[in-house]
Design an enzyme around this catalytic site. Structure first.
Site, PDB file in Angstrom:
ATOM      1  N   ASP A   1       0.870  -1.182   0.000  1.00 11.72           N
ATOM      2  CA  ASP A   1       0.000   0.000   0.000  1.00 11.72           C
ATOM      3  C   ASP A   1       0.909   1.235   0.000  1.00 11.72           C
ATOM      4  O   ASP A   1       2.130   1.124  -0.171  1.00 11.72           O
ATOM      5  CB  ASP A   1      -0.985  -0.036   1.180  1.00 11.72           C
ATOM      6  CG  ASP A   1      -0.313   0.116   2.536  1.00 11.72           C
ATOM      7  OD1 ASP A   1       0.939   0.182   2.585  1.00 11.72           O
ATOM      8  OD2 ASP A   1      -1.034   0.161   3.553  1.00 11.72           O
TER       9      ASP A   1
ATOM     10  N   CYS B   1       3.321  -3.205   3.984  1.00  9.36           N
ATOM     11  CA  CYS B   1       2.458  -2.090   4.385  1.00  9.36           C
ATOM     12  C   CYS B   1       3.190  -1.353   5.506  1.00  9.36           C
ATOM     13  O   CYS B   1       4.416  -1.441   5.599  1.00  9.36           O
ATOM     14  CB  CYS B   1       1.064  -2.577   4.786  1.00  9.36           C
ATOM     15  SG  CYS B   1       0.996  -3.723   6.187  1.00  9.36           S
TER      16      CYS B   1
ATOM     17  N   THR C   1       3.112  -1.901   8.765  1.00  8.51           N
ATOM     18  CA  THR C   1       3.609  -2.841   9.778  1.00  8.51           C
ATOM     19  C   THR C   1       3.802  -4.261   9.270  1.00  8.51           C
ATOM     20  O   THR C   1       4.430  -5.066   9.957  1.00  8.51           O
ATOM     21  CB  THR C   1       2.591  -2.936  10.931  1.00  8.51           C
ATOM     22  OG1 THR C   1       1.342  -3.376  10.365  1.00  8.51           O
ATOM     23  CG2 THR C   1       2.404  -1.595  11.628  1.00  8.51           C
TER      24      THR C   1
ATOM     25  N   HIS D   1       9.422 -24.304   8.591  1.00  6.18           N
ATOM     26  CA  HIS D   1       8.407 -24.978   9.406  1.00  6.18           C
ATOM     27  C   HIS D   1       6.975 -24.757   8.915  1.00  6.18           C
ATOM     28  O   HIS D   1       6.151 -25.657   9.038  1.00  6.18           O
ATOM     29  CB  HIS D   1       8.504 -24.507  10.867  1.00  6.18           C
ATOM     30  CG  HIS D   1       9.744 -24.990  11.568  1.00  6.18           C
ATOM     31  ND1 HIS D   1       9.840 -25.052  12.942  1.00  6.18           N
ATOM     32  CD2 HIS D   1      10.931 -25.433  11.084  1.00  6.18           C
ATOM     33  CE1 HIS D   1      11.037 -25.516  13.277  1.00  6.18           C
ATOM     34  NE2 HIS D   1      11.725 -25.749  12.164  1.00  6.18           N
TER      35      HIS D   1
ATOM     36  N   HIS E   1       6.639 -31.240   9.812  1.00  6.59           N
ATOM     37  CA  HIS E   1       6.063 -29.921   9.549  1.00  6.59           C
ATOM     38  C   HIS E   1       4.970 -29.997   8.484  1.00  6.59           C
ATOM     39  O   HIS E   1       4.023 -29.209   8.503  1.00  6.59           O
ATOM     40  CB  HIS E   1       7.161 -28.942   9.129  1.00  6.59           C
ATOM     41  CG  HIS E   1       8.225 -28.793  10.168  1.00  6.59           C
ATOM     42  ND1 HIS E   1       7.968 -28.323  11.429  1.00  6.59           N
ATOM     43  CD2 HIS E   1       9.545 -29.110  10.143  1.00  6.59           C
ATOM     44  CE1 HIS E   1       9.080 -28.323  12.145  1.00  6.59           C
ATOM     45  NE2 HIS E   1      10.057 -28.808  11.386  1.00  6.59           N
TER      46      HIS E   1
HETATM   47  C1  RB5 Z   1      -1.710   2.544   6.655  1.00  8.51           C
HETATM   48  O1  RB5 Z   1      -1.756   3.722   7.379  1.00  8.51           O
HETATM   49  C2  RB5 Z   1      -1.493   1.379   7.590  1.00  8.51           C
HETATM   50  O2  RB5 Z   1      -2.592   1.215   8.412  1.00  8.51           O
HETATM   51  C3  RB5 Z   1      -1.227   0.107   6.805  1.00  8.51           C
HETATM   52  O3  RB5 Z   1      -0.144   0.296   5.961  1.00  8.51           O
HETATM   53  C4  RB5 Z   1      -0.871  -1.132   7.609  1.00  8.51           C
HETATM   54  O4  RB5 Z   1       0.176  -0.853   8.500  1.00  8.51           O
HETATM   55  C5  RB5 Z   1      -1.957  -1.838   8.241  1.00  8.51           C
HETATM   56  O5  RB5 Z   1      -1.748  -2.896   8.870  1.00  8.51           O
END
Ligand code: RB5
Length: 146
Positions: free
Chosen positions: A8, A65, A67, A98, A133
């Protein structure tokens, strides 16, 4: 090896770095977007990369993304997808050996580019160990039917 990659807006810059790094190493990169930093919705790109892996268009996928968490949650809703949110080298290796993970998810807001590229290298060069596994992966995939 053909790799589908997507992000994203929050993962766009890191996607470009990882994509260039892997292309340099000889991987065939299939970029499913996004293509700039305008705000967008991560499930769109999780679906695009998930479909590429499901269909065999790509052997493995990478999703980025903010995180890595939203991408992994979304991709794991798709049949046959085992997406792992990874932020260290040990986990990158373990989830291939695994869990036979087929999509690597990372966060641009949590990882520097050097570590992200190293994690991608490890993920793409580590084989599934099978054996005990495989039994566990089969059990996990059976949960898709519930
Ligand atoms: C975008 O702001 C953020 O929410 C997205 O990139 C992601 O981290 C969601 O899990």
């Amino acid at each position: 090896m053909k790799i589908a990659i997507g992000s994203d807006h929050a993962g766009y810059s890191l996607k470009e770095v990882v994509k260039a790094h892997l292309a340099e190493e000889g991987y065939e990169m299939c970029d499913k977007g996004t293509h700039d930093t305008r705000s967008c919705h991560y499930p769109v790109y999780a679906e695009a990369v998930g479909k590429a892996v499901q269909s065999g268009e790509a052997e493995l996928g990478i999703l980025i993304c903010g995180t890595g968490i939203g991408m992994s949650m979304a991709a794991n809703k798709m049949k046959g997808i085992r997406a792992a949110a990874v932020s260290d080298c040990f986990t990158a290796e373990a989830t291939r050996k695994h869990n036979n993970a087929n999509i690597l998810c990372m966060g641009e807001r949590t990882l520097g580019p050097g570590l992200a590229c190293r994690i991608a290298d490890i993920f793409l060069t580590t084989a599934f160990e099978g054996g005990r596994h495989q039994t566990r992966v089969d059990m996990m995939m059976e949960l898709e039917r519930q």
